[in-house]
Design a protein around this motif. Structure first.
Motif, mmCIF file in Angstrom:
data_model
loop_
_atom_site.group_PDB
_atom_site.id
_atom_site.type_symbol
_atom_site.label_atom_id
_atom_site.label_comp_id
_atom_site.label_asym_id
_atom_site.label_seq_id
_atom_site.Cartn_x
_atom_site.Cartn_y
_atom_site.Cartn_z
ATOM 1 N N GLN A 1 3.556 5.251 -3.271
ATOM 2 C CA GLN A 1 2.881 6.278 -4.054
ATOM 3 C C GLN A 1 1.374 6.243 -3.818
ATOM 4 O O GLN A 1 0.715 7.289 -3.733
ATOM 5 C CB GLN A 1 3.172 6.089 -5.538
ATOM 6 N N ILE A 2 0.800 5.056 -3.666
ATOM 7 C CA ILE A 2 -0.630 4.939 -3.357
ATOM 8 C C ILE A 2 -0.932 5.621 -2.026
ATOM 9 O O ILE A 2 -1.946 6.320 -1.874
ATOM 10 C CB ILE A 2 -1.042 3.455 -3.318
ATOM 11 N N LEU A 3 -0.051 5.455 -1.053
ATOM 12 C CA LEU A 3 -0.265 6.072 0.257
ATOM 13 C C LEU A 3 -0.140 7.588 0.180
ATOM 14 O O LEU A 3 -0.914 8.319 0.823
ATOM 15 C CB LEU A 3 0.748 5.504 1.267
ATOM 16 N N HIS A 4 0.810 8.094 -0.593
ATOM 17 C CA HIS A 4 0.938 9.541 -0.758
ATOM 18 C C HIS A 4 -0.324 10.110 -1.417
ATOM 19 O O HIS A 4 -0.783 11.202 -1.050
ATOM 20 C CB HIS A 4 2.176 9.872 -1.589
ATOM 21 N N ASN A 5 -0.867 9.390 -2.371
ATOM 22 C CA ASN A 5 -2.111 9.838 -3.007
ATOM 23 C C ASN A 5 -3.252 9.870 -2.000
ATOM 24 O O ASN A 5 -4.084 10.780 -2.011
ATOM 25 C CB ASN A 5 -2.472 8.913 -4.179
ATOM 26 N N ALA A 6 -3.301 8.864 -1.118
ATOM 27 C CA ALA A 6 -4.353 8.813 -0.097
ATOM 28 C C ALA A 6 -4.235 10.001 0.858
ATOM 29 O O ALA A 6 -5.253 10.555 1.302
ATOM 30 C CB ALA A 6 -4.263 7.497 0.677
ATOM 31 N N LEU A 7 -3.001 10.413 1.154
ATOM 32 C CA LEU A 7 -2.808 11.593 2.004
ATOM 33 C C LEU A 7 -3.336 12.840 1.317
ATOM 34 O O LEU A 7 -4.040 13.655 1.927
ATOM 35 C CB LEU A 7 -1.320 11.757 2.339
#
Length: 208
Positions: A23-29
């Motif tokens: 989820q952190i990576l999706h937010n970064a995207l």
């Protein structure tokens, strides 16, 4: 780095740990910090991770993210106060009609939503969860299903659209807290649509 001692093996990662880092990576995207190719590469690492230490590199270069906090062991987290209760209905079905599940209700571990020439609305912003991990199977045939998820819940969407759409809208940038419920949405849309919307909770109504 995750603390280790010579006589203690690396701590194993749980599904909840992997979902939190994903989820952190999706937010970064969504913030433009990484591109789609980088997201895919990092997610491959996340979902292949066996230990907490292996989950740290994919988020180590992102600002305002503590790798150690991101991979905090699930066993050390306090139980989210939204988890627990008697499960609600296991299905939401609309055939040439409409159906909804919203307000205060308890999401069961498995929930099936079917819209055939109709529409289904599922809103989880005021829901509780019978268990930490829930799966919603959404099937839209010449109909529509809208699922609203609050930004303090981990969400994973992997449905398929065939002459239809299976979409995700992220209208929030907040990272779910440790121990947050995990909701997986799967299924398919045929000549119809499934739309999963992640957005902040509504503030409580004054005087309610």
């Amino acid at each position: 780095m995750t603390e280790q001692t010579p006589d203690r093996p690396p701590m194993r990662a749980s599904n909840a740990d992997r979902e939190r880092v994903a989820q952190i990576l999706h937010n970064a995207l969504s913030e433009g910090r990484i591109n789609v190719e980088e997201l895919e590469q990092r997610l491959d690492t996340v979902y292949a991770a066996k230990t907490l230490e292996e989950l740290e590199p994919p988020v180590s270069d992102l600002p305002d993210v503590s790798p150690a906090a991101a991979v905090e062991p699930a066993r050390s987290r306090a139980l989210d106060n939204r988890i627990g209760g008697t499960p609600g209905s296991a299905a939401s079905i609309a055939v040439m009609s409409g159906a909804s599940r919203k307000g205060s209700w308890v999401v069961p571990p498995q929930h099936t939503s079917v819209a055939f020439w109709g529409g289904v609305e599922i809103d989880l912003r005021n829901a509780r969860f019978a268990e930490r991990e829930s799966t919603i199977t959404a099937v839209a045939i010449m109909g529509g299903i809208e699922i609203t998820v609050p930004d303090d819940v981990l969400i994973e969407v992997n449905g398929v659209g065939f002459m239809g759409a299976f979409d995700t809208e992220d209208r929030a940038s907040a990272v779910p807290p440790p121990g947050a419920p995990v909701v997986r949405v799967t299924g398919f849309a045929f000549w119809g649509g499934v739309n999963v919307i992640r957005k902040p909770r509504k503030p409580p109504t004054i005087g309610a």
